[in-house]
Design an enzyme around this catalytic site. Structure first.
Site, mmCIF file in Angstrom:
data_model
loop_
_atom_site.group_PDB
_atom_site.id
_atom_site.type_symbol
_atom_site.label_atom_id
_atom_site.label_comp_id
_atom_site.label_asym_id
_atom_site.label_seq_id
_atom_site.Cartn_x
_atom_site.Cartn_y
_atom_site.Cartn_z
ATOM 1 N N CYS A 2 0.717 -1.045 0.031
ATOM 2 C CA CYS A 2 0.185 0.046 0.090
ATOM 3 C C CYS A 2 0.912 1.233 -0.016
ATOM 4 O O CYS A 2 2.020 1.237 0.417
ATOM 5 C CB CYS A 2 -0.926 0.028 1.353
ATOM 6 S SG CYS A 2 -1.879 -1.587 1.288
ATOM 7 N N ARG A 25 4.862 0.561 -5.896
ATOM 8 C CA ARG A 25 4.940 -0.254 -4.779
ATOM 9 C C ARG A 25 3.809 -1.344 -5.104
ATOM 10 O O ARG A 25 3.857 -2.376 -4.248
ATOM 11 C CB ARG A 25 4.361 0.510 -3.496
ATOM 12 C CG ARG A 25 5.479 1.475 -3.290
ATOM 13 C CD ARG A 25 4.680 2.516 -2.063
ATOM 14 N NE ARG A 25 4.380 1.742 -0.921
ATOM 15 C CZ ARG A 25 5.368 1.609 0.048
ATOM 16 N NH1 ARG A 25 6.474 2.127 -0.041
ATOM 17 N NH2 ARG A 25 5.173 1.181 1.106
ATOM 18 N N TRP A 66 -2.797 -2.807 -1.751
ATOM 19 C CA TRP A 66 -2.529 -3.861 -2.226
ATOM 20 C C TRP A 66 -3.172 -4.965 -1.005
ATOM 21 O O TRP A 66 -2.776 -5.059 0.041
ATOM 22 C CB TRP A 66 -1.093 -4.003 -2.118
ATOM 23 C CG TRP A 66 -0.258 -5.052 -2.973
ATOM 24 C CD1 TRP A 66 -0.088 -5.132 -4.131
ATOM 25 C CD2 TRP A 66 0.040 -6.236 -2.508
ATOM 26 N NE1 TRP A 66 0.573 -6.457 -4.384
ATOM 27 C CE2 TRP A 66 0.620 -7.123 -3.193
ATOM 28 C CE3 TRP A 66 0.280 -6.822 -0.825
ATOM 29 C CZ2 TRP A 66 1.260 -8.312 -3.080
ATOM 30 C CZ3 TRP A 66 0.782 -8.057 -0.606
ATOM 31 C CH2 TRP A 66 1.375 -8.754 -1.735
ATOM 32 N N ASN A 110 -1.232 1.431 5.890
ATOM 33 C CA ASN A 110 -0.413 0.335 5.224
ATOM 34 C C ASN A 110 0.170 -0.567 6.284
ATOM 35 O O ASN A 110 0.694 -0.123 7.292
ATOM 36 C CB ASN A 110 1.074 1.248 4.399
ATOM 37 C CG ASN A 110 2.074 0.082 4.026
ATOM 38 O OD1 ASN A 110 1.669 -1.031 3.838
ATOM 39 N ND2 ASN A 110 3.001 0.503 4.073
ATOM 40 N N GLY A 111 -0.057 -1.790 6.150
ATOM 41 C CA GLY A 111 0.420 -2.621 7.034
ATOM 42 C C GLY A 111 -0.628 -4.012 7.639
ATOM 43 O O GLY A 111 -1.603 -4.080 6.932
ATOM 44 N N GLU A 140 19.543 -15.165 -10.636
ATOM 45 C CA GLU A 140 18.680 -13.683 -10.685
ATOM 46 C C GLU A 140 18.540 -13.570 -12.171
ATOM 47 O O GLU A 140 17.377 -12.848 -12.547
ATOM 48 C CB GLU A 140 20.069 -12.835 -10.425
ATOM 49 C CG GLU A 140 19.790 -11.270 -10.953
ATOM 50 C CD GLU A 140 18.448 -10.793 -10.119
ATOM 51 O OE1 GLU A 140 17.953 -11.523 -9.269
ATOM 52 O OE2 GLU A 140 18.086 -9.631 -10.311
ATOM 53 N N LYS A 146 14.454 -12.705 -13.155
ATOM 54 C CA LYS A 146 14.078 -11.477 -14.062
ATOM 55 C C LYS A 146 13.015 -11.942 -14.928
ATOM 56 O O LYS A 146 12.235 -11.154 -15.289
ATOM 57 C CB LYS A 146 15.215 -10.739 -14.585
ATOM 58 C CG LYS A 146 16.528 -9.809 -13.683
ATOM 59 C CD LYS A 146 15.643 -8.771 -13.258
ATOM 60 C CE LYS A 146 14.987 -8.773 -11.793
ATOM 61 N NZ LYS A 146 15.818 -8.734 -10.686
ATOM 62 N N GLU A 156 9.713 -12.774 -13.419
ATOM 63 C CA GLU A 156 8.823 -11.862 -12.985
ATOM 64 C C GLU A 156 8.189 -10.690 -13.510
ATOM 65 O O GLU A 156 7.087 -10.279 -13.518
ATOM 66 C CB GLU A 156 9.466 -11.353 -11.660
ATOM 67 C CG GLU A 156 10.533 -10.480 -12.011
ATOM 68 C CD GLU A 156 11.177 -9.737 -10.636
ATOM 69 O OE1 GLU A 156 10.544 -9.784 -9.800
ATOM 70 O OE2 GLU A 156 12.382 -9.509 -10.741
ATOM 71 N N HIS A 189 21.203 -33.785 -12.047
ATOM 72 C CA HIS A 189 20.415 -34.467 -11.345
ATOM 73 C C HIS A 189 18.916 -34.251 -11.475
ATOM 74 O O HIS A 189 18.344 -34.109 -10.417
ATOM 75 C CB HIS A 189 21.181 -34.029 -9.899
ATOM 76 C CG HIS A 189 22.590 -34.256 -9.544
ATOM 77 N ND1 HIS A 189 22.844 -35.418 -9.233
ATOM 78 C CD2 HIS A 189 23.652 -33.639 -9.830
ATOM 79 C CE1 HIS A 189 23.991 -35.508 -9.333
ATOM 80 N NE2 HIS A 189 24.624 -34.239 -9.607
ATOM 81 N N LYS A 204 6.457 -3.754 -4.936
ATOM 82 C CA LYS A 204 8.046 -3.289 -5.107
ATOM 83 C C LYS A 204 8.409 -3.655 -3.474
ATOM 84 O O LYS A 204 9.721 -3.870 -3.368
ATOM 85 C CB LYS A 204 8.091 -1.930 -5.485
ATOM 86 C CG LYS A 204 9.543 -1.300 -5.148
ATOM 87 C CD LYS A 204 10.363 -1.901 -6.312
ATOM 88 C CE LYS A 204 11.832 -1.408 -6.319
ATOM 89 N NZ LYS A 204 12.612 -2.428 -7.067
HETATM 90 O O1 M6R Z 1 13.401 -4.216 -0.721
HETATM 91 P P1 M6R Z 1 14.195 -5.706 -0.934
HETATM 92 O O2 M6R Z 1 15.569 -5.632 -1.609
HETATM 93 O O3 M6R Z 1 14.399 -6.255 0.500
HETATM 94 O O4 M6R Z 1 13.367 -6.505 -1.759
HETATM 95 C C1 M6R Z 1 13.449 -8.053 -1.786
HETATM 96 C C2 M6R Z 1 12.644 -8.711 -2.965
HETATM 97 O O5 M6R Z 1 11.324 -8.318 -2.591
HETATM 98 C C3 M6R Z 1 13.073 -8.343 -4.121
HETATM 99 O O6 M6R Z 1 14.407 -8.195 -4.585
HETATM 100 C C4 M6R Z 1 12.135 -8.818 -5.216
HETATM 101 O O7 M6R Z 1 12.582 -10.399 -5.351
HETATM 102 C C5 M6R Z 1 12.271 -8.138 -6.465
HETATM 103 N N1 M6R Z 1 10.976 -8.051 -7.445
HETATM 104 C C6 M6R Z 1 13.216 -8.952 -7.551
HETATM 105 O O8 M6R Z 1 13.224 -8.170 -8.885
#
Ligand code: M6R
Length: 611
Positions: free
Chosen positions: A2, A27, A74, A100-101, A484, A488, A491, A507, A606
């Protein structure tokens, strides 16, 4: 997660709030709303979906006044819907709350309020706060909010307004981020700095358990029991243009292109040309603590966890300290052993990730020294740690983490050199050489950014663009690159992608290889190169589509690969910082070609401020 924006002053609250909410879109959200106090009434407009829908409704139903709060939701409790969207109100619709929370005891509170005759409109935990504030309201909103929060357990950042107090905005936080912006005869609240950067740089970072009474010409902060609190006004030096796209179609593409400068910024002030010394004073770790350290624990989530894996490989190789790497969400629930002389390094771009924060709290209560790698200055992770290495990457708006990852890896490289030197396992000559390698990284990244044609071509090729799934393989320092790269792609393009250590191929994952499976193989020059080539041949023998990432000048890899993305020759331990860039660009262009919402992928936020 949020987003909250609030305003009091002579501007139109709706304009300020909507501009701020747009800045917080990164966010992630599913609905939104605004409430304004004006002309003796409290009025509100809400909508499901994107902010443009709320903009449209606000045109039909304008809100006028000098005080307002707005929110992007959210969903956590109750489905995304207009009725569940914020602001929430008391029965008479005279008090409005954005939140938010998560209120952990909201069911008990709700039951108690219902027993007192209160009727709820929504399924949210937030609505309990509005009714509680009303319950305790006796003509002083500030007092009522403080009293209400004494009944509340959980995490919150809230903004509260009341029809009968048109000159008062009340805000409070516990566990979720909240700032107050101070202007000339006006004030703001927001979940994050970009929301108000256009109007002011003077900011108060509200801390846990604090409640702030804000008027257009001043503020007062107390804890929920009424004890006064003093906070320093900070000046934010982020560039306003940083929160805009600057001509790029998406924030993610802009942020990928910023990386050469970002790495320079991460290094700035910490290493000097020709120097053999790293300077990390904000880590707040003494030489004695570094020398006596027997174990390092790295905790993080998502991309930050991948950076943590790069950190583990570097620290163990060069500083010779054993490193435990854990997902924060696992660490917090597995009763971890924290021996004496443990240093924890949490890694977080936002500094607000709930699991990472909880892991820090556990490690601290068990005696660890906590020094975090964080991007957002003044964030919860930074404040709850004993020390910090700020990444200096600037605001990252795209949900997919890009420049934050490469700057986190760079921060680990700096820490490794410092630790190794202090512990006497790295001589001055080697430190100087490593620093020189680090300083070369920005120009290597720039070379990749200037030579994207093959990446763009492949991302438009149906065999990649329309793939059902993809495999990413790497070894050693570039195993995290494989993880990574896959994260990318999945997501933002929604193509199922898995990252694997190439040695694990036989394996299990080799069973997936067909002539329809793209396999991205990180095979840059280095100790594990020959092994990677063997893996590539095994994939080719099974008709897999090999897309190699290799070092410039390596023509020998072409016959084994369908396509090759080249990166400049690089010191292998630091190569993940460089290799990340073509993998980010590939994911970006594939997703853009598939018409995906790159900056705000579905279901993702985010900043993951709830577990
Ligand atoms: O703000 P943070 O670095 O703690 O966030 C961690 C993850 O939520 C963040 O890296 C997430 O995996 C991203 N969507 C990756 O691109």
């Amino acid at each position: 997660m949020c987003g909250i924006v609030g305003y009091i002053g002579d501007k139109s609250p709706v304009e300020v709030i909507m501009a701020g909410l747009h800045r917080l879109e990164y966010r992630g959200y599913d609905s939104a709303g605004v409430a304004v106090v004006g002309a003796g009434k409290l009025d509100c407009v809400k909508s499901l979906g994107k902010l443009k829908e709320l903009d449209r409704k606000l045109e039909e139903h304008p809100l006028h006044g000098n005080l307002g709060i707005g929110h992007t939701r959210w969903a956590t409790h109750g489905a995304p819907s207009e009725v569940n969207s914020h602001p929430h109100f008391d029965k008479a619709k005279e008090i409005a709350v954005v939140h938010n929370g998560i209120i952990e005891n909201y069911q008990e509170l709700r039951a108690a309020l219902q027993a007192e005759g209160v009727q709820f409109r929504s399924q949210t935990d937030t609505e309990t706060i509005a009714h509680l504030v009303r319950k305790y309201y006796q003509g002083d909103l500030f007092a009522a909010v403080k009293r209400a929060l004494q009944d509340v357990e959980g995490a919150y950042a809230i903004g509260v307004i009341c029809k009968d107090e048109p000159e008062v905005l009340v805000a409070a936080r516990h566990g979720s981020p909240l700032i107050v912006g101070l202007g000339e005869n006006e004030a703001f609240i927001a979940s994050d700095v970009p929301a108000i950067m256009k109007y002011t740089r003077k900011v108060l970072y509200i801390d846990n358990g604090q409640v702030c009474r804000i008027t257009r010409d001043g503020y007062k902060i107390e804890d929920i029991h009424g004890n006064p609190v003093q906070l320093e006004v900070k000046t934010v030096d982020w560039d306003d243009a940083a929160a805009e796209k600057e001509g790029y179609p998406h924030f993610m593409l802009k942020e990928i292109h910023q990386q050469a400068n970002v790495i320079r910024n991460t290094l700035r002030g910490r290493v000097h040309e020709g120097s053999d010394e790293v300077n990390l004073p904000d880590m707040n770790i003494s030489v004695e603590e570094l020398k006596g350290c027997e174990k390092i624990v790295i905790v993080a989530c998502g991309t930050a966890w991948h950076a943590g894996m790069v950190g583990k490989y570097l620290i163990e190789k060069f500083a010779k300290v054993p490193v435990e790497l854990d997902l924060a969400s696992e660490y917090r629930y597995r009763d971890p052993i924290v021996p004496p002389h443990t240093i924890m390094i949490p890694v977080s771009q936002s500094g607000e990730t709930a699991d990472t924060l909880e892991a820090i709290r556990i490690a601290k209560t068990r005696g660890a020294k906590v020094a975090s790698i964080v991007n957002v200055v003044g964030s919860s992770v930074a404040r709850e740690s004993h020390g910090v290495i700020y990444q200096h990457a600037g605001p990252e708006i795209g949900v997919a983490s890009t420049k934050a990852y490469t700057s986190q890896c760079t921060a680990f490289a700096l820490f490794t050199i410092w630790l190794a030197e202090v512990r006497g396992v790295m001589g001055k000559a080697q430190a100087r050489e490593m620093i020189a390698h680090l300083r070369e990284i920005p120009e290597k990244i720039q070379w990749i950014l200037d030579n994207q044609e093959d990446i763009k071509r492949c991302a438009a090729d149906p065999k990649y663009r329309d793939a059902q799934s993809a495999l990413y393989l790497g070894r050693g320092y570039n195993f995290p690159s494989a993880l990574e790269g896959a994260l990318k792609l999945k997501e933002i393009s929604y193509i199922h992608a898995e990252g694997y250590a190439a040695g694990e191929m036989k394996h299990g994952p080799i069973a997936l290889v067909t002539n329809e499976l793209p396999v991205v193989c990180v095979a840059v020059n280095g100790d594990t190169y020959d092994k990677m080539v063997s893996n590539i041949q095994e994939i080719r023998a099974r008709s897999g589509i090999v897309l190699s990432v290799a070092t410039v000048g390596n023509e020998a890899i072409r016959p084994h690969s369908e396509d090759v993305f080249y990166v400049p020759e690089c010191f292998e331990p630091f190569s993940p910082i460089v290799v990340a860039v073509p993998l980010q660009l590939f994911a970006y262009y594939v997703a853009a070609n598939r018409g995906c919402d790159v900056d705000q992928p579905r279901n993702l936020a985010k900043s993951v401020t709830v577990e």
